[in-house]
Design a protein around this motif. Structure first.
Motif, PDB file in Angstrom:
ATOM      1  N   TRP A  98       0.831  -1.209   0.000  1.00  0.00           N
ATOM      2  CA  TRP A  98       0.000   0.000   0.000  1.00  0.00           C
ATOM      3  C   TRP A  98       0.863   1.255   0.000  1.00  0.00           C
ATOM      4  CZ3 TRP A  98      -4.580  -0.308  -1.760  1.00  0.00           C
ATOM      5  CH2 TRP A  98      -5.286  -1.512  -1.630  1.00  0.00           C
ATOM      6  N   LYS A  99       1.965   1.230   0.719  1.00  0.00           N
ATOM      7  CA  LYS A  99       2.863   2.392   0.733  1.00  0.00           C
ATOM      8  C   LYS A  99       3.375   2.663  -0.682  1.00  0.00           C
ATOM      9  CE  LYS A  99       6.883   4.290   3.039  1.00  0.00           C
ATOM     10  NZ  LYS A  99       7.948   4.073   4.021  1.00  0.00           N
ATOM     11  N   HIS A 100       3.721   1.604  -1.405  1.00  0.00           N
ATOM     12  CA  HIS A 100       4.206   1.761  -2.772  1.00  0.00           C
ATOM     13  C   HIS A 100       3.096   2.298  -3.682  1.00  0.00           C
ATOM     14  CE1 HIS A 100       7.159   1.207  -5.912  1.00  0.00           C
ATOM     15  NE2 HIS A 100       6.180   0.739  -6.677  1.00  0.00           N
ATOM     16  N   VAL A 101       1.875   1.791  -3.527  1.00  0.00           N
ATOM     17  CA  VAL A 101       0.753   2.290  -4.321  1.00  0.00           C
ATOM     18  C   VAL A 101       0.625   3.797  -4.118  1.00  0.00           C
ATOM     19  CG1 VAL A 101      -1.775   2.289  -4.548  1.00  0.00           C
ATOM     20  CG2 VAL A 101      -0.538   0.120  -4.410  1.00  0.00           C
ATOM     21  N   TYR A 102       0.658   4.242  -2.869  1.00  0.00           N
ATOM     22  CA  TYR A 102       0.450   5.664  -2.580  1.00  0.00           C
ATOM     23  C   TYR A 102       1.635   6.533  -2.989  1.00  0.00           C
ATOM     24  CZ  TYR A 102      -3.862   4.287  -0.352  1.00  0.00           C
ATOM     25  OH  TYR A 102      -5.109   3.776  -0.126  1.00  0.00           O
ATOM     26  N   GLN A 103       2.775   5.947  -3.331  1.00  0.00           N
ATOM     27  CA  GLN A 103       3.870   6.725  -3.904  1.00  0.00           C
ATOM     28  C   GLN A 103       3.540   7.128  -5.332  1.00  0.00           C
ATOM     29  OE1 GLN A 103       7.407   4.349  -3.568  1.00  0.00           O
ATOM     30  NE2 GLN A 103       7.601   4.687  -1.380  1.00  0.00           N
ATOM     31  N   GLU A 104       2.700   6.354  -6.005  1.00  0.00           N
ATOM     32  CA  GLU A 104       2.338   6.598  -7.400  1.00  0.00           C
ATOM     33  C   GLU A 104       1.121   7.519  -7.540  1.00  0.00           C
ATOM     34  OE1 GLU A 104       4.030   5.327  -9.983  1.00  0.00           O
ATOM     35  OE2 GLU A 104       5.336   3.967  -8.883  1.00  0.00           O
ATOM     36  N   TYR A 105       0.268   7.567  -6.522  1.00  0.00           N
ATOM     37  CA  TYR A 105      -1.020   8.241  -6.619  1.00  0.00           C
ATOM     38  C   TYR A 105      -1.166   9.323  -5.552  1.00  0.00           C
ATOM     39  CZ  TYR A 105      -2.510   4.369  -9.598  1.00  0.00           C
ATOM     40  OH  TYR A 105      -2.627   3.455 -10.609  1.00  0.00           O
ATOM     41  N   GLU A 106      -1.896  10.402  -5.897  1.00  0.00           N
ATOM     42  CA  GLU A 106      -2.294  11.402  -4.904  1.00  0.00           C
ATOM     43  C   GLU A 106      -3.311  10.774  -3.957  1.00  0.00           C
ATOM     44  OE1 GLU A 106      -3.613  15.281  -6.126  1.00  0.00           O
ATOM     45  OE2 GLU A 106      -2.133  15.307  -7.739  1.00  0.00           O
ATOM     46  N   TYR A 107      -4.231  10.031  -4.539  1.00  0.00           N
ATOM     47  CA  TYR A 107      -5.194   9.280  -3.733  1.00  0.00           C
ATOM     48  C   TYR A 107      -5.600   8.031  -4.509  1.00  0.00           C
ATOM     49  CZ  TYR A 107      -8.760  11.552  -6.661  1.00  0.00           C
ATOM     50  OH  TYR A 107      -9.499  12.001  -7.722  1.00  0.00           O
ATOM     51  N   PHE A 108      -6.003   7.022  -3.770  1.00  0.00           N
ATOM     52  CA  PHE A 108      -6.515   5.772  -4.342  1.00  0.00           C
ATOM     53  C   PHE A 108      -7.500   5.242  -3.315  1.00  0.00           C
ATOM     54  CE2 PHE A 108      -7.137   1.988  -6.451  1.00  0.00           C
ATOM     55  CZ  PHE A 108      -6.316   1.855  -7.572  1.00  0.00           C
ATOM     56  N   ASN A 109      -8.789   5.451  -3.579  1.00  0.00           N
ATOM     57  CA  ASN A 109      -9.820   5.129  -2.603  1.00  0.00           C
ATOM     58  C   ASN A 109     -10.866   4.185  -3.182  1.00  0.00           C
ATOM     59  OD1 ASN A 109      -8.704   6.950  -0.653  1.00  0.00           O
ATOM     60  ND2 ASN A 109      -9.565   8.623  -1.831  1.00  0.00           N
ATOM     61  N   TYR A 110     -11.593   3.570  -2.272  1.00  0.00           N
ATOM     62  CA  TYR A 110     -12.578   2.564  -2.660  1.00  0.00           C
ATOM     63  C   TYR A 110     -13.951   2.854  -2.056  1.00  0.00           C
ATOM     64  CZ  TYR A 110      -8.485  -0.221  -3.850  1.00  0.00           C
ATOM     65  OH  TYR A 110      -7.312  -0.668  -4.395  1.00  0.00           O
ATOM     66  N   ASP A 111     -14.970   2.317  -2.720  1.00  0.00           N
ATOM     67  CA  ASP A 111     -16.308   2.278  -2.153  1.00  0.00           C
ATOM     68  C   ASP A 111     -16.907   0.912  -2.472  1.00  0.00           C
ATOM     69  OD1 ASP A 111     -18.422   3.437  -0.671  1.00  0.00           O
ATOM     70  OD2 ASP A 111     -19.532   3.754  -2.530  1.00  0.00           O
ATOM     71  N   ALA A 112     -17.164   0.140  -1.440  1.00  0.00           N
ATOM     72  CA  ALA A 112     -17.680  -1.222  -1.603  1.00  0.00           C
ATOM     73  C   ALA A 112     -19.108  -1.204  -2.127  1.00  0.00           C
ATOM     74  CB  ALA A 112     -17.625  -1.967  -0.275  1.00  0.00           C
ATOM     75  N   ARG A 113     -19.365  -2.062  -3.089  1.00  0.00           N
ATOM     76  CA  ARG A 113     -20.735  -2.257  -3.592  1.00  0.00           C
ATOM     77  C   ARG A 113     -21.473  -3.264  -2.719  1.00  0.00           C
ATOM     78  NH1 ARG A 113     -21.642  -1.932  -9.776  1.00  0.00           N
ATOM     79  NH2 ARG A 113     -20.538  -0.003 -10.205  1.00  0.00           N
ATOM     80  N   ALA A 114     -20.719  -4.213  -2.161  1.00  0.00           N
ATOM     81  CA  ALA A 114     -21.279  -5.258  -1.307  1.00  0.00           C
ATOM     82  C   ALA A 114     -20.118  -5.905  -0.556  1.00  0.00           C
ATOM     83  CB  ALA A 114     -22.009  -6.312  -2.136  1.00  0.00           C
ATOM     84  N   ILE A 115     -20.432  -6.573   0.525  1.00  0.00           N
ATOM     85  CA  ILE A 115     -19.455  -7.397   1.232  1.00  0.00           C
ATOM     86  C   ILE A 115     -20.139  -8.738   1.445  1.00  0.00           C
ATOM     87  CG2 ILE A 115     -18.028  -7.675   3.289  1.00  0.00           C
ATOM     88  CD1 ILE A 115     -18.066  -4.573   3.512  1.00  0.00           C
ATOM     89  N   LEU A 116     -19.604  -9.754   0.791  1.00  0.00           N
ATOM     90  CA  LEU A 116     -20.258 -11.058   0.737  1.00  0.00           C
ATOM     91  C   LEU A 116     -19.405 -12.119   1.407  1.00  0.00           C
ATOM     92  CD1 LEU A 116     -20.984 -10.736  -3.078  1.00  0.00           C
ATOM     93  CD2 LEU A 116     -22.586 -10.199  -1.233  1.00  0.00           C
TER      94      LEU A 116
END
Length: 142
Positions: free
Chosen positions: A57-75
């Motif tokens: 995740w630290k590496h992902v955030y080095q590439e992006y200003e933000y990277f966020n999610y919104d779950a459609r469902a949790i099954l």
């Protein structure tokens, strides 16, 4: 619901875009968790253990200003928790994308022992390479 703590941790980590809070998700990971993401992106590969999960995740955030999610469902299905999400991200170069991902988690003894993200990595690669995500028209069927 057989894993309410994991369901709630996923809800907090993967719902609400800028409200994503991975703290509880880290607490429900097994120490030897295995986490996979396609190696078609520079931060892809197999990560072993909590420290490598956090490094991903630290590496992902080095590439992006933000990277966020919104779950459609949790099954829940047997030993799995499945979370389809909408991802919104903006690279540090200023390119944005909205994408659908799916998190697959395997649970054993109340802990997540395996995780994988399934995503449209071509779209991610486009924005990381500094261009708008390419979209192709639907095929014209005869």
């Amino acid at each position: 619901m057989t894993n309410p703590q994991i369901i709630e941790a996923c809800r907090k980590a993967l719902t609400g875009f800028e409200k994503n809070d991975k703290t509880d998700l880290l607490n429900v990971l097994a120490d030897d968790v295995v986490f996979e993401f396609s190696d078609s992106l520079p931060y892809g590969g197999t990560y072993n253990g909590k420290a490598e999960f956090q490094a991903f995740w630290k590496h992902v955030y080095q590439e992006y200003e933000y990277f966020n999610y919104d779950a459609r469902a949790i099954l829940e299905a047997e030993d799995y928790v499945i979370v389809p999400v909408i991802a919104r991200a903006k690279t540090k170069r200023g390119f944005s994308m909205e994408n659908e991902h799916l998190f697959l988690f395997r649970v054993r003894d109340g802990k997540i022992v395996y995780g994988r993200i399934y995503a449209d990595t071509a779209r991610g690669r486009d924005v990381l390479e500094g261009r708008e995500p390419r979209r192709f028209p639907k095929l014209q069927l005869s």
